[in-house]
Design an enzyme around this catalytic site. Structure first.
Site, mmCIF file in Angstrom:
data_model
loop_
_atom_site.group_PDB
_atom_site.id
_atom_site.type_symbol
_atom_site.label_atom_id
_atom_site.label_comp_id
_atom_site.label_asym_id
_atom_site.label_seq_id
_atom_site.Cartn_x
_atom_site.Cartn_y
_atom_site.Cartn_z
ATOM 1 N N SER A 190 9.736 -2.691 45.861
ATOM 2 C CA SER A 190 10.104 -3.792 46.755
ATOM 3 C C SER A 190 9.396 -3.628 48.090
ATOM 4 O O SER A 190 9.013 -2.520 48.482
ATOM 5 C CB SER A 190 11.620 -3.799 46.988
ATOM 6 N N TYR A 203 19.451 0.678 49.054
ATOM 7 C CA TYR A 203 18.461 -0.018 48.225
ATOM 8 C C TYR A 203 17.035 0.341 48.650
ATOM 9 O O TYR A 203 16.188 0.662 47.810
ATOM 10 C CB TYR A 203 18.689 -1.523 48.341
#
Length: 298
Positions: A190, A203
């Site tokens: 990401s 995350y």
């Protein structure tokens, strides 16, 4: 390649008909209830036989990026095994119908990849159903925003780590006996690995870890003829965002901070995975392809 990619298209206007709206679903959520519906390539992705005869396992293959990858792989000629949570069955069935309409195998394998024993069973069942395995896409992810570290409890931290990192290790390790020279492993990281949001500490930590895992494993497996790479999405319209992946007050402006000024659609990620899975990328090893609408990264 999608139909509208064949013509000159302004990327700032593409998918302008899909605008984010505030809405709330409980984890893990369902694409079938997401409004507006994301574009996974159901009608738009057109294959060119770049993965004919290949056999792929895709985690999180029921929705979002995983669904787009499954559809693209099928239209490129690959059979696929899809992993997802049992509550996501309606989305998995939708993707499977599209894959099978292309004349490809779609093996559905529900289960929780936070469980080590299931990860081994997942790989074994996928390889048996497909008659082998030569593409592994570690895509499933867990994301819940938390404003303050004091509120990030051990249960959430553990779930994020196990879903995003542990499972990647367990699945890839179990897959290695099946992977021959020419096989590929593709991990979903990401933009959060490079630009961590203060509300996504756990995350972002896993996504930075995935980058390290990808590069280290790529060096280890390259001499065996197995390539390992990653794709780093930016703000993509998936059910992840409305299951407390983002605060509600940010949903309506989701993706506006990119150079293109908009969020991306899952189908816009699919060509990156197809490229990394295909022999066209035979000299690409340990790379992370950023597909993020123009967010600067290292």
């Amino acid at each position: 390649m999608t139909d509208d990619q064949l013509a000159l298209t302004d990327p700032t206007k593409r998918f302008s008909h899909i605008t984010p709206q505030r809405q709330q679903q409980s984890v893990p959520g369902q694409d079938a209830r997401l409004n507006p519906s994301p574009d996974h390539g159901e009608e738009s992705y057109r294959g060119t036989e770049r993965l004919t005869g290949r056999k792929a396992l895709i985690t999180g293959g029921d929705s979002g990026i995983g669904a787009a990858v499954a559809i693209a792989f099928a239209r490129e000629g690959a059979d696929v095994a899809l992993n997802y949570l049992p509550s996501e069955q309606v989305d998995a069935d939708h993707v499977a119908d599209i894959v099978r309409a292309e004349g490809r195998i779609a093996e559905l394998i529900p289960g929780d990849i936070r469980e080590r024993d299931f990860c081994a069973e997942l790989v074994s069942q996928a390889a048996e159903a497909l008659g082998g395995l030569d593409i592994v896409v570690n895509n499933a992810g867990h994301q819940i925003f938390t404003e303050d570290l004091e509120d990030l409890d051990d249960e959430q931290f553990d779930r994020t780590m196990k879903t995003n990192l542990y499972a990647m290790h367990w699945i890839t390790r179990a897959a290695l006996p099946h992977l021959q020279p020419g096989s590929t492993v593709i991990n979903t990281t990401s933009v959060q690995a490079y630009k961590p949001s203060p509300i996504l500490v756990d995350y972002a930590t896993t996504k930075a870890g995935i980058n390290g895992f990808t590069k280290g494993l790529a060096m280890q497996l390259a001499p065996r003829g197995i390539r390992v790479n990653a794709v780093a999405p930016g703000p993509i319209w998936t059910v992840l965002q409305v299951t407390d992946g983002q605060p509600q007050d940010k949903i309506e402006h989701f993706g506006e901070n990119t150079a293109l000024g908009r969020m991306g659609q899952p189908v816009e990620l699919a060509p990156a995975y197809v490229f990394l899975a295909s022999p066209e990328s035979s000299y690409v090893v340990g790379e992370t392809l950023n597909v993020n609408g123009g967010l600067p990264t290292p």
